[in-house]
Design a protein around this motif. Sequence first.
Motif, mmCIF file in Angstrom:
data_model
loop_
_atom_site.group_PDB
_atom_site.id
_atom_site.type_symbol
_atom_site.label_atom_id
_atom_site.label_comp_id
_atom_site.label_asym_id
_atom_site.label_seq_id
_atom_site.Cartn_x
_atom_site.Cartn_y
_atom_site.Cartn_z
ATOM 1 N N UNK A 232 0.830 -1.209 0.000
ATOM 2 C CA UNK A 232 0.000 0.000 0.000
ATOM 3 C C UNK A 232 0.864 1.259 0.000
ATOM 4 N N UNK A 233 2.161 1.092 -0.284
ATOM 5 C CA UNK A 233 3.123 2.196 -0.258
ATOM 6 C C UNK A 233 3.217 2.843 1.124
ATOM 7 N N UNK A 234 3.058 1.999 2.145
ATOM 8 C CA UNK A 234 3.199 2.436 3.527
ATOM 9 C C UNK A 234 4.525 1.905 4.060
ATOM 10 N N UNK A 235 5.438 2.783 4.487
ATOM 11 C CA UNK A 235 6.724 2.327 5.040
ATOM 12 C C UNK A 235 6.516 1.459 6.282
ATOM 13 N N UNK A 236 7.361 0.454 6.429
ATOM 14 C CA UNK A 236 7.249 -0.491 7.537
ATOM 15 C C UNK A 236 8.551 -0.497 8.345
ATOM 16 N N UNK A 237 8.420 -0.457 9.663
ATOM 17 C CA UNK A 237 9.547 -0.657 10.566
ATOM 18 C C UNK A 237 9.225 -1.851 11.454
ATOM 19 N N UNK A 238 10.175 -2.771 11.582
ATOM 20 C CA UNK A 238 9.999 -3.952 12.423
ATOM 21 C C UNK A 238 11.127 -3.991 13.448
ATOM 22 N N UNK A 239 10.760 -4.135 14.719
ATOM 23 C CA UNK A 239 11.751 -4.172 15.799
ATOM 24 C C UNK A 239 11.815 -5.573 16.385
ATOM 25 N N UNK A 240 12.904 -6.278 16.090
ATOM 26 C CA UNK A 240 13.124 -7.616 16.658
ATOM 27 C C UNK A 240 13.659 -7.439 18.081
ATOM 28 N N UNK A 241 12.795 -7.714 19.017
ATOM 29 C CA UNK A 241 13.043 -7.311 20.397
ATOM 30 C C UNK A 241 13.571 -8.438 21.261
ATOM 31 N N UNK A 242 14.540 -8.105 22.129
ATOM 32 C CA UNK A 242 15.076 -9.054 23.091
ATOM 33 C C UNK A 242 14.269 -9.032 24.375
ATOM 34 N N UNK A 243 14.853 -9.541 25.455
ATOM 35 C CA UNK A 243 14.202 -9.551 26.767
ATOM 36 C C UNK A 243 14.059 -8.103 27.236
#
Length: 297
Positions: A153-164
């Motif tokens: 949809x031309x929407x920027x995506x940020x993904x945070x691979x999170x630790x403890x």
Amino acid sequence: MGTILITGGTGLIGKELTKKLTDKGYAVNILTRSPKNENEYSWNVKDNFIDKNAFTNVTHIIHLAGAGITDKRWTNNRKKELIDSRVKTTNLLFEKVKKHQVPIKSFISASGIGYYGAVTSDIVFSEEDKPKNDFISKICVKWEDAALKFEQLNIPVTILRTGVVLSKQDGALQKMNTPLFLSVLGEGKQYMPWIHIDDLCELYTKAIEDTNFKGIFNAVAPEHQTNESFTRALSVVLKKPMLPFNAPSFVLKTALGEMAYILLNGSRVSSKKTAKFYTFMYPDLNSALYNIYENRR
């Protein structure tokens, strides 16, 4: 400042993030199954429903919702719930944003360092590394794939691979401050990538405010700690002795079943890519723990 729609807003991270965003002047809408407050809106994945009013003036969506990985034993039904609570919720958000043509500036999603699998090795995993093939990795892969659909949809995506996540309020530290867990688990050589909740909230805020902070990032502190070194540091800060013996692997496996392997295994995870955009307030475990427990050196 904008309006942020948060799923999982009543959880540990969601509550703290909501407070920090509100303090900065953002309006925050929260999706929940049981709305109680004025800024809370109903959604129900089984019924394919989201209250359309939740999207009013929304500029960004932060997707934190997901059943707790370590809350219950991993029965077949629980495994399905762990996946569906992440993937189906993401798909529902995508469907509604597309249907209502919600003009959000970005979609920001949680994920986990479980993407790299529960393995103990000498590898320091970075965002470019491929996923493993165990259950915890499969959850993260499906979760991230669903989030990345927003790019269609031309929407920027940020993904945070999170630790403890380290917080005084709840979560990992509360569980570790018990007789069972204030001891070394198994051999204790497994690494425990971690992050202070304040740093994690700042990373989510950065994903809102910095248009260059897009893509996939490891949300972990720069310092590497094994289970043994982490437990030792925690015992010093709490002024409580560690148990003089390790918690045997077979005891954990008997008590927790398949879920035990994520406690008994773990590798280092790199924060170098993240550090190019963000300076950690708590880059080392001692400063993080002393802050959380309000002690002073």
